[in-house]
Design a protein around this motif. Structure first.
Motif, short mmCIF file in Angstrom:
data_model
loop_
_atom_site.label_atom_id
_atom_site.label_comp_id
_atom_site.label_asym_id
_atom_site.label_seq_id
_atom_site.Cartn_x
_atom_site.Cartn_y
_atom_site.Cartn_z
N ARG A 1 41.02 13.68 -0.68
CA ARG A 1 41.81 14.23 -1.77
C ARG A 1 42.80 15.32 -1.35
N HIS A 2 42.51 16.04 -0.28
CA HIS A 2 43.35 17.20 0.07
C HIS A 2 44.10 17.06 1.39
N VAL A 3 43.63 16.20 2.26
CA VAL A 3 44.26 16.09 3.58
C VAL A 3 45.08 14.81 3.70
N PHE A 4 44.45 13.70 3.36
CA PHE A 4 45.08 12.40 3.62
C PHE A 4 46.42 12.25 2.91
N ARG A 5 46.48 12.62 1.64
CA ARG A 5 47.71 12.42 0.87
C ARG A 5 48.88 13.19 1.45
N ASN A 6 48.67 14.48 1.75
CA ASN A 6 49.77 15.28 2.30
C ASN A 6 50.14 14.86 3.71
N SER A 7 49.17 14.34 4.45
CA SER A 7 49.46 13.94 5.84
C SER A 7 50.28 12.66 5.92
N LEU A 8 50.46 11.96 4.81
CA LEU A 8 51.22 10.72 4.82
C LEU A 8 52.73 10.93 4.83
N ILE A 9 53.18 12.16 4.61
CA ILE A 9 54.63 12.40 4.51
C ILE A 9 55.36 12.06 5.82
N PRO A 10 54.92 12.54 6.99
CA PRO A 10 55.62 12.13 8.23
C PRO A 10 55.55 10.64 8.47
N VAL A 11 54.42 10.02 8.13
CA VAL A 11 54.30 8.57 8.32
C VAL A 11 55.26 7.83 7.39
N THR A 12 55.42 8.35 6.17
CA THR A 12 56.35 7.74 5.23
C THR A 12 57.78 7.81 5.76
N THR A 13 58.13 8.95 6.34
CA THR A 13 59.46 9.09 6.93
C THR A 13 59.65 8.09 8.06
N ALA A 14 58.66 8.01 8.94
CA ALA A 14 58.76 7.09 10.08
C ALA A 14 58.83 5.65 9.61
N PHE A 15 58.01 5.30 8.61
CA PHE A 15 58.00 3.93 8.12
C PHE A 15 59.33 3.57 7.47
N SER A 16 59.88 4.46 6.66
CA SER A 16 61.13 4.17 5.96
C SER A 16 62.29 3.98 6.93
N LEU A 17 62.36 4.85 7.91
CA LEU A 17 63.43 4.73 8.90
C LEU A 17 63.19 3.55 9.83
N ASP A 18 61.94 3.36 10.23
CA ASP A 18 61.62 2.31 11.18
C ASP A 18 61.80 0.92 10.56
N PHE A 19 61.46 0.77 9.29
CA PHE A 19 61.57 -0.54 8.65
C PHE A 19 63.03 -1.00 8.62
N GLY A 20 63.93 -0.10 8.27
CA GLY A 20 65.33 -0.49 8.22
C GLY A 20 65.89 -0.84 9.57
N THR A 21 65.55 -0.06 10.59
CA THR A 21 66.07 -0.33 11.93
C THR A 21 65.42 -1.55 12.56
N VAL A 22 64.11 -1.73 12.33
CA VAL A 22 63.43 -2.90 12.88
C VAL A 22 63.94 -4.17 12.22
N LEU A 23 64.22 -4.10 10.93
CA LEU A 23 64.71 -5.27 10.21
C LEU A 23 66.00 -5.78 10.80
N THR A 24 66.86 -4.87 11.21
CA THR A 24 68.16 -5.28 11.76
C THR A 24 68.18 -5.29 13.28
N GLY A 25 67.12 -4.87 13.92
CA GLY A 25 67.12 -4.79 15.38
C GLY A 25 65.99 -5.52 16.05
N ALA A 26 65.41 -6.52 15.37
CA ALA A 26 64.31 -7.28 15.95
C ALA A 26 64.83 -8.44 16.81
N PHE A 27 66.08 -8.32 17.28
CA PHE A 27 66.67 -9.45 17.99
C PHE A 27 66.00 -9.72 19.33
N LEU A 28 65.37 -8.70 19.93
CA LEU A 28 64.69 -8.94 21.20
C LEU A 28 63.49 -9.86 21.02
N VAL A 29 62.70 -9.57 20.00
CA VAL A 29 61.55 -10.44 19.71
C VAL A 29 62.04 -11.82 19.28
N GLU A 30 63.08 -11.86 18.46
CA GLU A 30 63.62 -13.15 18.03
C GLU A 30 64.16 -13.94 19.21
#
Length: 332
Positions: free
Chosen positions: A247-276
């Protein structure tokens, strides 16, 4: 919140328009898209003049950009120079490539986020334990490896696993080359079997890199939040360790992960050409490479607009999630 969303949407649209103008000017100044067609046997100057007029190449850059922008907003993204004989439509080509890449990236990012958050939480709850050392070492190894190396290793594993299946009399399961099928037929079990066999290896290749980043972000953020005043107050009130964590740690600790996920999803979506490229998928990455090699301006602009819109969208989503995850954040 509604005013904030409207303001951010207007700002995002303005940013997308400005970036589209800059990109269009750069693309227009990069060369002549009809240069390759001029070198074909039988190509006449009259034919080139007709094509130049059809593509608007004989107009000033500002006029070309305005015509392209008006058509783009009306759903006409232009024609592809590379697909000119087939009357290739840019919108159709970009959407087809986008659908392939989305299926790859969505599964990879969700898998990486779930595993990364769980591993990060467990490592933070018991820091400097054997599990923490193993998770940290694995994350560092994966994080330091280029995604193409991870994809090659995963593909090699898939080939060897398929060889093992053939030895024991089972059909090859994991797809190691070629684009995914448009649809799978058969019973529910057969569809699941074919779907997982097709998507597992490329999805795992992207997910491993994302897992390394998310697990490290989650662990460090959890350890930092655990030392905050409100957490010490919760412990002083006699709350159990599990209740404090959830209730007190997990929720607040998700903010950096949310930032990383939001930025990473957009860049990975358009930059997955190596795997493709490794697995032979004709997604957004391969479309970008072909557009650059063949100098296809309308296709490049379609790709850039989709990529920019995705990145702006996920940045907006990240800002909204901040206010949901942390009540201390006030959107002014």
């Amino acid at each position: 919140m509604v005013r904030y969303l409207v303001r951010r949407l207007l700002l995002s649209v303005g940013t997308l328009v400005v970036s589209s103008f800059i990109s269009f000017c750069v693309v227009a100044a990069s060369g002549n898209p009809l240069a390759e067609l001029r070198m074909r046997p039988g190509a006449s100057q009259q034919q080139m003049d007709v094509l130049a007029h059809e593509f608007g190449l004989d107009d000033p850059v500002l006029v070309r950009y305005w015509n392209w922008l008006v058509g783009f907003m009306q759903g006409d993204w232009g024609r592809s120079v590379a697909l000119i004989e087939a009357r290739g439509d840019v919108f159709t080509a970009v959407i087809d490539a986008m659908s392939i890449t989305v299926r790859l990236v969505v599964g990879a990012e969700i898998l990486a986020l779930l595993i990364g958050v769980v591993v990060g939480v467990l490592a933070a709850v018991k820091p400097y334990s054997i599990f923490d050392y193993i998770a940290t070492g694995t994350a560092y190894v994966l994080f330091s490896m280029p995604v193409v190396c991870v994809a090659v290793v995963v593909k090699n594993f898939g080939v060897r696993f398929n060889d093992f299946l053939e030895v024991v009399g089972i059909d090859r399961w994991l797809s190691t080359a070629g684009a995914p099928s448009a649809g799978f037929t058969g019973s529910f079990g057969e569809v699941v079997f074919k779907y997982t066999g097709t998507f597992l290896l490329p999805t795992l290749s992207l997910a491993l890199i994302g897992f390394a980043a998310y697990s490290r972000f989650q662990r460090s953020s959890m350890l930092e939040v655990m030392n905050d005043d409100h957490v010490r107050t919760a412990r002083a009130k006699g709350l159990s360790q599990s209740r404090v964590i959830v209730r007190h740690v997990f929720r607040n600790s998700l903010i950096p992960v949310t930032t990383a996920f939001s930025l990473d999803f957009g860049t990975v979506l358009t930059g997955a050409f190596l795997v493709e490229t490794v697995f032979g998928w004709p997604g957004m990455g391969s479309l970008l490479i072909k557009s650059i090699r063949q100098y296809d301006p309308h296709m490049l602009m379609g790709w850039l607009m989709v990529a920019g819109a995705v990145i702006l969208l996920f940045n907006l989503m990240a800002d909204v999630f901040y206010g949901v995850l942390d009540p201390r954040i006030r959107i002014s």
